[in-house]
Design a protein around this motif. Structure first.
Motif, PDB file in Angstrom:
ATOM      1  N   GLU A 161       0.806  -1.225   0.000  1.00  0.00           N
ATOM      2  CA  GLU A 161       0.000   0.000   0.000  1.00  0.00           C
ATOM      3  C   GLU A 161       0.840   1.277   0.000  1.00  0.00           C
ATOM      4  N   LEU A 173      -2.521   8.840  -5.844  1.00  0.00           N
ATOM      5  CA  LEU A 173      -3.826   8.816  -5.170  1.00  0.00           C
ATOM      6  C   LEU A 173      -4.930   9.298  -6.109  1.00  0.00           C
ATOM      7  N   GLU A 174      -4.900   8.841  -7.332  1.00  0.00           N
ATOM      8  CA  GLU A 174      -5.853   9.280  -8.350  1.00  0.00           C
ATOM      9  C   GLU A 174      -7.296   8.982  -7.942  1.00  0.00           C
ATOM     10  N   GLU A 175      -7.551   7.816  -7.366  1.00  0.00           N
ATOM     11  CA  GLU A 175      -8.916   7.467  -6.956  1.00  0.00           C
ATOM     12  C   GLU A 175      -9.404   8.380  -5.847  1.00  0.00           C
ATOM     13  N   ALA A 176      -8.538   8.695  -4.898  1.00  0.00           N
ATOM     14  CA  ALA A 176      -8.919   9.593  -3.800  1.00  0.00           C
ATOM     15  C   ALA A 176      -9.214  10.989  -4.336  1.00  0.00           C
ATOM     16  N   ARG A 177      -8.441  11.443  -5.315  1.00  0.00           N
ATOM     17  CA  ARG A 177      -8.674  12.764  -5.903  1.00  0.00           C
ATOM     18  C   ARG A 177     -10.039  12.816  -6.588  1.00  0.00           C
ATOM     19  N   LYS A 178     -10.356  11.786  -7.356  1.00  0.00           N
ATOM     20  CA  LYS A 178     -11.646  11.754  -8.054  1.00  0.00           C
ATOM     21  C   LYS A 178     -12.803  11.716  -7.052  1.00  0.00           C
ATOM     22  N   LYS A 179     -12.658  10.945  -5.995  1.00  0.00           N
ATOM     23  CA  LYS A 179     -13.695  10.864  -4.970  1.00  0.00           C
ATOM     24  C   LYS A 179     -13.878  12.224  -4.300  1.00  0.00           C
ATOM     25  N   TYR A 180     -12.797  12.906  -4.011  1.00  0.00           N
ATOM     26  CA  TYR A 180     -12.848  14.222  -3.384  1.00  0.00           C
ATOM     27  C   TYR A 180     -13.536  15.234  -4.309  1.00  0.00           C
ATOM     28  N   GLU A 181     -13.204  15.211  -5.605  1.00  0.00           N
ATOM     29  CA  GLU A 181     -13.852  16.111  -6.557  1.00  0.00           C
ATOM     30  C   GLU A 181     -15.333  15.837  -6.669  1.00  0.00           C
ATOM     31  N   ASP A 182     -15.724  14.555  -6.647  1.00  0.00           N
ATOM     32  CA  ASP A 182     -17.141  14.209  -6.699  1.00  0.00           C
ATOM     33  C   ASP A 182     -17.889  14.696  -5.463  1.00  0.00           C
TER      34      ASP A 182
END
Length: 81
Positions: free
Chosen positions: A9, A67-76
């Motif tokens: 991780e 942390l691309e997934e975390a960034r997308k979740k934060y933007e959503d």
């Protein structure tokens, strides 16, 4: 090296830090200092000036690329507010 023993991780974060982040600059700074020392000691000439990474640090990204997934979740989440 002991990088092979890292947990899965944290591996992307360590790779990014050493290849693109400030870790790369710290490593190059250390190598430049060694080169300056060796030039002065063995060649008896004045070495070139060394760029100090602490004097001009690179700003950290808002979200690191690993942390691309975390960034997308934060933007959503922001869009849904």
């Amino acid at each position: 090296t002991r990088l092979q023993e890292l947990p899965d991780e944290v591996t992307p974060e360590i790779n990014w830090f050493l290849q693109e982040g400030m870790g790369k600059h710290f490593i190059w700074h250390g190598l430049a200092r060694w080169l300056a020392y060796a030039t002065k000691k063995w060649l008896k000439v004045e070495p070139a000036e060394i760029e100090d990474p602490f004097a001009n640090p690179i700003p950290a990204p808002v979200f690191p690329p690993f942390l691309e997934e975390a960034r997308k979740k934060y933007e959503d989440e922001i869009r849904n507010l």
